[in-house]
Design a protein around this motif. Structure first.
Motif, mmCIF file in Angstrom:
data_model
loop_
_atom_site.group_PDB
_atom_site.id
_atom_site.type_symbol
_atom_site.label_atom_id
_atom_site.label_comp_id
_atom_site.label_asym_id
_atom_site.label_seq_id
_atom_site.Cartn_x
_atom_site.Cartn_y
_atom_site.Cartn_z
ATOM 1 N N ASP A 5 43.945 40.114 41.361
ATOM 2 C CA ASP A 5 43.501 38.881 42.008
ATOM 3 C C ASP A 5 42.654 38.036 41.065
ATOM 4 O OD1 ASP A 5 44.052 38.165 44.542
ATOM 5 O OD2 ASP A 5 42.038 38.566 45.307
ATOM 6 N N ALA A 31 33.354 48.360 39.694
ATOM 7 C CA ALA A 31 34.409 47.375 39.405
ATOM 8 C C ALA A 31 34.566 46.412 40.582
ATOM 9 C CB ALA A 31 35.715 48.092 39.111
ATOM 10 N N LEU A 32 34.578 46.964 41.807
ATOM 11 C CA LEU A 32 34.713 46.108 42.992
ATOM 12 C C LEU A 32 33.518 45.170 43.100
ATOM 13 C CD1 LEU A 32 36.030 48.470 45.836
ATOM 14 C CD2 LEU A 32 37.308 46.942 44.356
ATOM 15 N N GLN A 64 28.224 61.071 51.772
ATOM 16 C CA GLN A 64 28.277 59.676 51.346
ATOM 17 C C GLN A 64 28.841 59.453 49.963
ATOM 18 O OE1 GLN A 64 24.196 59.095 51.656
ATOM 19 N NE2 GLN A 64 24.160 58.926 53.865
ATOM 20 N N LEU A 95 32.040 45.268 54.540
ATOM 21 C CA LEU A 95 33.242 45.235 53.709
ATOM 22 C C LEU A 95 33.518 46.671 53.301
ATOM 23 C CD1 LEU A 95 35.168 43.254 52.382
ATOM 24 C CD2 LEU A 95 33.630 43.094 50.455
ATOM 25 N N THR A 96 34.517 47.277 53.929
ATOM 26 C CA THR A 96 34.727 48.712 53.750
ATOM 27 C C THR A 96 36.205 49.032 53.770
ATOM 28 O OG1 THR A 96 34.290 50.873 54.742
ATOM 29 C CG2 THR A 96 34.509 49.040 56.250
ATOM 30 N N LEU A 117 28.201 54.738 51.187
ATOM 31 C CA LEU A 117 27.338 54.448 50.043
ATOM 32 C C LEU A 117 26.496 55.666 49.689
ATOM 33 C CD1 LEU A 117 25.900 51.000 51.187
ATOM 34 C CD2 LEU A 117 27.270 51.354 49.130
ATOM 35 N N ASN A 169 33.935 42.321 40.677
ATOM 36 C CA ASN A 169 34.915 41.351 41.166
ATOM 37 C C ASN A 169 34.297 40.431 42.210
ATOM 38 O OD1 ASN A 169 37.537 43.832 41.114
ATOM 39 N ND2 ASN A 169 37.156 42.201 39.670
ATOM 40 N N LEU A 170 33.610 41.043 43.162
ATOM 41 C CA LEU A 170 32.987 40.268 44.245
ATOM 42 C C LEU A 170 31.941 39.323 43.677
ATOM 43 C CD1 LEU A 170 32.409 43.056 46.910
ATOM 44 C CD2 LEU A 170 33.840 41.030 47.199
ATOM 45 N N LYS A 184 38.566 46.073 52.969
ATOM 46 C CA LYS A 184 38.761 45.602 51.585
ATOM 47 C C LYS A 184 40.234 45.439 51.210
ATOM 48 C CE LYS A 184 34.815 48.188 49.960
ATOM 49 N NZ LYS A 184 34.457 49.426 49.258
ATOM 50 N N ALA A 185 41.004 46.522 51.495
ATOM 51 C CA ALA A 185 42.392 46.520 51.028
ATOM 52 C C ALA A 185 43.211 45.392 51.657
ATOM 53 C CB ALA A 185 43.033 47.872 51.323
ATOM 54 N N LYS A 196 44.052 45.710 43.518
ATOM 55 C CA LYS A 196 44.351 44.419 44.148
ATOM 56 C C LYS A 196 43.377 43.339 43.667
ATOM 57 C CE LYS A 196 44.349 42.437 48.810
ATOM 58 N NZ LYS A 196 45.577 42.255 49.573
ATOM 59 N N TRP A 197 42.092 43.647 43.708
ATOM 60 C CA TRP A 197 41.091 42.640 43.339
ATOM 61 C C TRP A 197 41.093 42.346 41.846
ATOM 62 C CZ3 TRP A 197 36.131 43.901 46.643
ATOM 63 C CH2 TRP A 197 36.465 43.710 47.993
ATOM 64 N N GLN A 198 41.401 43.380 41.061
ATOM 65 C CA GLN A 198 41.446 43.190 39.627
ATOM 66 C C GLN A 198 42.553 42.200 39.278
ATOM 67 O OE1 GLN A 198 38.876 45.013 38.506
ATOM 68 N NE2 GLN A 198 39.067 43.674 36.743
ATOM 69 N N LEU A 234 40.121 38.265 47.236
ATOM 70 C CA LEU A 234 38.769 37.800 46.918
ATOM 71 C C LEU A 234 38.543 36.399 47.488
ATOM 72 C CD1 LEU A 234 38.661 39.107 43.250
ATOM 73 C CD2 LEU A 234 37.211 39.914 45.123
ATOM 74 N N ASP A 276 31.157 50.982 44.191
ATOM 75 C CA ASP A 276 32.187 50.918 43.152
ATOM 76 C C ASP A 276 31.868 49.736 42.226
ATOM 77 O OD1 ASP A 276 35.664 51.524 43.101
ATOM 78 O OD2 ASP A 276 34.637 50.143 41.765
ATOM 79 N N SER A 278 42.327 48.903 46.547
ATOM 80 C CA SER A 278 41.597 47.624 46.604
ATOM 81 C C SER A 278 41.152 47.232 45.213
ATOM 82 C CB SER A 278 40.348 47.697 47.471
ATOM 83 O OG SER A 278 40.487 48.593 48.489
ATOM 84 N N ILE A 295 40.559 49.273 34.237
ATOM 85 C CA ILE A 295 40.152 49.566 35.618
ATOM 86 C C ILE A 295 41.367 49.909 36.474
ATOM 87 C CG2 ILE A 295 39.124 48.542 37.697
ATOM 88 C CD1 ILE A 295 37.273 46.979 35.730
#
Lengths: 315, 123
Positions: free
Chosen positions: A113, B13-14, A272, B82-83, B56, B17-18, B105-106, A109-111, B110, B11, A106, A132
């Motif tokens: 994106d 980086a994620l 976790q 969102l997982t 988390l 992005n969000l 997510k995958a 993908k988002w990077q 976005l 994360d 992901s 990244i």
């Protein structure tokens, strides 16, 4: 699945071997065993009934045979339960692996994106994105390597490539790599080295993965700030590498299973954090296969100390 | 006034992005990297929507939702999970908290996530 002849199909031992399970966890064998037990019981009952005239004797012998049947039947059911559990563990495992693979996927993908969506992208932004993507890629590679190593251990095909290297060198190299990550959590490395370079003869790539995992765990389980101390000692015949964090420590009830495979699997909600839960299992195997020892001390709420030793070598 | 969105995602980086995407969509964004900080931020900022990861550090996403439910001021904040977990058990449990959406997510871009957020906010 291969097609087989009637007589081949009867060879349950070969079937079980093909399935890579022990006889007592193999449905084909359990089925034949149960059948054999029932047949023997019927024949015994028949022989007994025709041999003895007194009903009391017949009843007691049938009673004993029934008890025997129940005991064996129970054992077989228990074995089938184990088969079901193994299958359950496998599905949980697949769920964890997909989760762990999807995270870096992901990220990539988002990077991409984000880059595609932008009208203009500066060179710095490109570089940052590629960093990244690269990091995610490395994560997936190490995940697959860990999985393959676990598989090799199970198939007894795990091999070490020995070479002479300095434990001090690889520790310095790796702490440099982890410094920015540690700094993000206000953590500092304190490294105490011996006068020597701590030369050892072992599998360099794998020992590097062991050291990385210990550093990674120390950062992950550390509370938000503090020190991570790495000590290397050069003894007569071995080199000892120790890492101490000031983190959460390990709960008493979990201390026993910490080096077991897929330790995290059943504790995923509890820990976790990311990872497959095979890191310490692999580390222990690698160190012991290299002739060393591995262990830890922990106090819940006060942190943990992990150490390993490796046989010393001359430079 | 711009709508407030709280992102709880470990994360970095994620999360970035969000955050960039949602900001570009004209909303105000707060980001937290663990469940505990995320819950505190929810109490503090009273966001219009929470984008919640499940796995988390410090507090699992399920526990965050449980705590949100217990607080009368926070229980009506819409949550989008969102997982990358996708077992029927996880989906069922998340749904039991009355979430607005469960996104893997995958499987989402976005832009698709932003669209979903806008849909939920516009009710």
């Amino acid at each position: 699945m291969k097609k087989r002849g009637f007589f081949q199909a009867l060879n349950v031992v070969d079937r079980c071997r093909e399935l890579h399970v022990s006889l007592l966890q193999c449905p084909h064998f359990l089925f034949v065993l149960m059948g054999a037990v029932i047949s023997i019981a019927i024949i015994t009952t028949h022989v007994v009934a025709s041999y003895y005239a007194e009903p009391e004797t017949v009843v007691s012998i049938i009673f004993i045979v029934t008890v025997f049947l129940l005991v064996v039947g129970n054992a077989v059911v228990h074995a089938f339960e184990k088969v079901a559990e193994a299958s359950q563990l496998k599905s949980e495992f697949v769920a964890i692996i997909s989760h762990e693979l999807r995270n870096p996927l992901s990220s990539i993908k988002w990077q991409l994106d984000a880059i595609f969506e932008k009208a203009e992208v500066s060179a710095d932004e490109y570089k940052n994105s590629l960093k990244i993507v690269n990091h995610s890629n490395e994560k997936m590679i190490s995940l697959i390597n860990d999985l393959l190593d676990v598989n090799r251990i199970e198939d007894r095909k795990f091999q070490l490539t020995l070479e002479i290297f300095s434990l001090v060198d690889i520790t310095n190299e790796l702490t440099k790599l982890y410094e920015p990550i540690a700094a993000a959590s206000n953590l500092k490395f304190m490294i105490l080295t011996p006068k020597s370079q701590a030369w050892v003869k072992a599998d360099k790539t794998r020992i590097k993965s062991v050291v990385s995992r210990f550093i990674d765990n120390a950062i992950r389980y550390s509370t938000s700030s503090g020190e991570i101390t790495i000590t290397m000692e050069d003894a007569d015949s071995y080199v000892r590498w120790t890492i101490t964090d000031q983190g959460a420590g390990i709960p008493v009830e979990e201390v026993k299973s910490i080096f077991s495979k897929f330790f995290r699997a059943s504790n995923i909600l509890r820990y976790q954090t990311e990872g497959l839960g095979v890191g310490l299992y692999l580390s222990k195997f690698i160190i012991e296969a290299s002739g060393g020892t591995v262990g830890f001390r922990t106090l819940e709420g006060h942190g943990s100390t992990f150490y390993f030793t490796l046989p010393k070598s001359k430079a | 006034m711009a709508k407030k969105v709280l992102i709880i995602e470990d994360d970095t980086a994620l999360a970035e992005n969000l955050s960039n995407t949602i900001k570009a969509g004209g909303m105000e964004v707060f980001v937290c990297h663990d469940g505990e900080a995320g819950f505190r931020q929810a109490e503090d900022k009273k966001p219009d929507l929470i984008l919640l990861d499940l796995v988390l550090p410090k507090k699992h996403g399920f526990k965050v939702m449980e705590d949100l439910q217990k607080n009368p001021e926070l229980k009506s904040i819409p949550v989008i999970v969102l997982t990358n977990l996708e077992s029927p058990h996880d989906i069922e449990k998340a749904s039991s908290f009355g979430i607005k959406a469960y996104l893997v997510k995958a499987n989402y871009t976005l832009a698709e996530i932003l669209k979903k957020i806008k849909e939920v906010l516009e009710g």
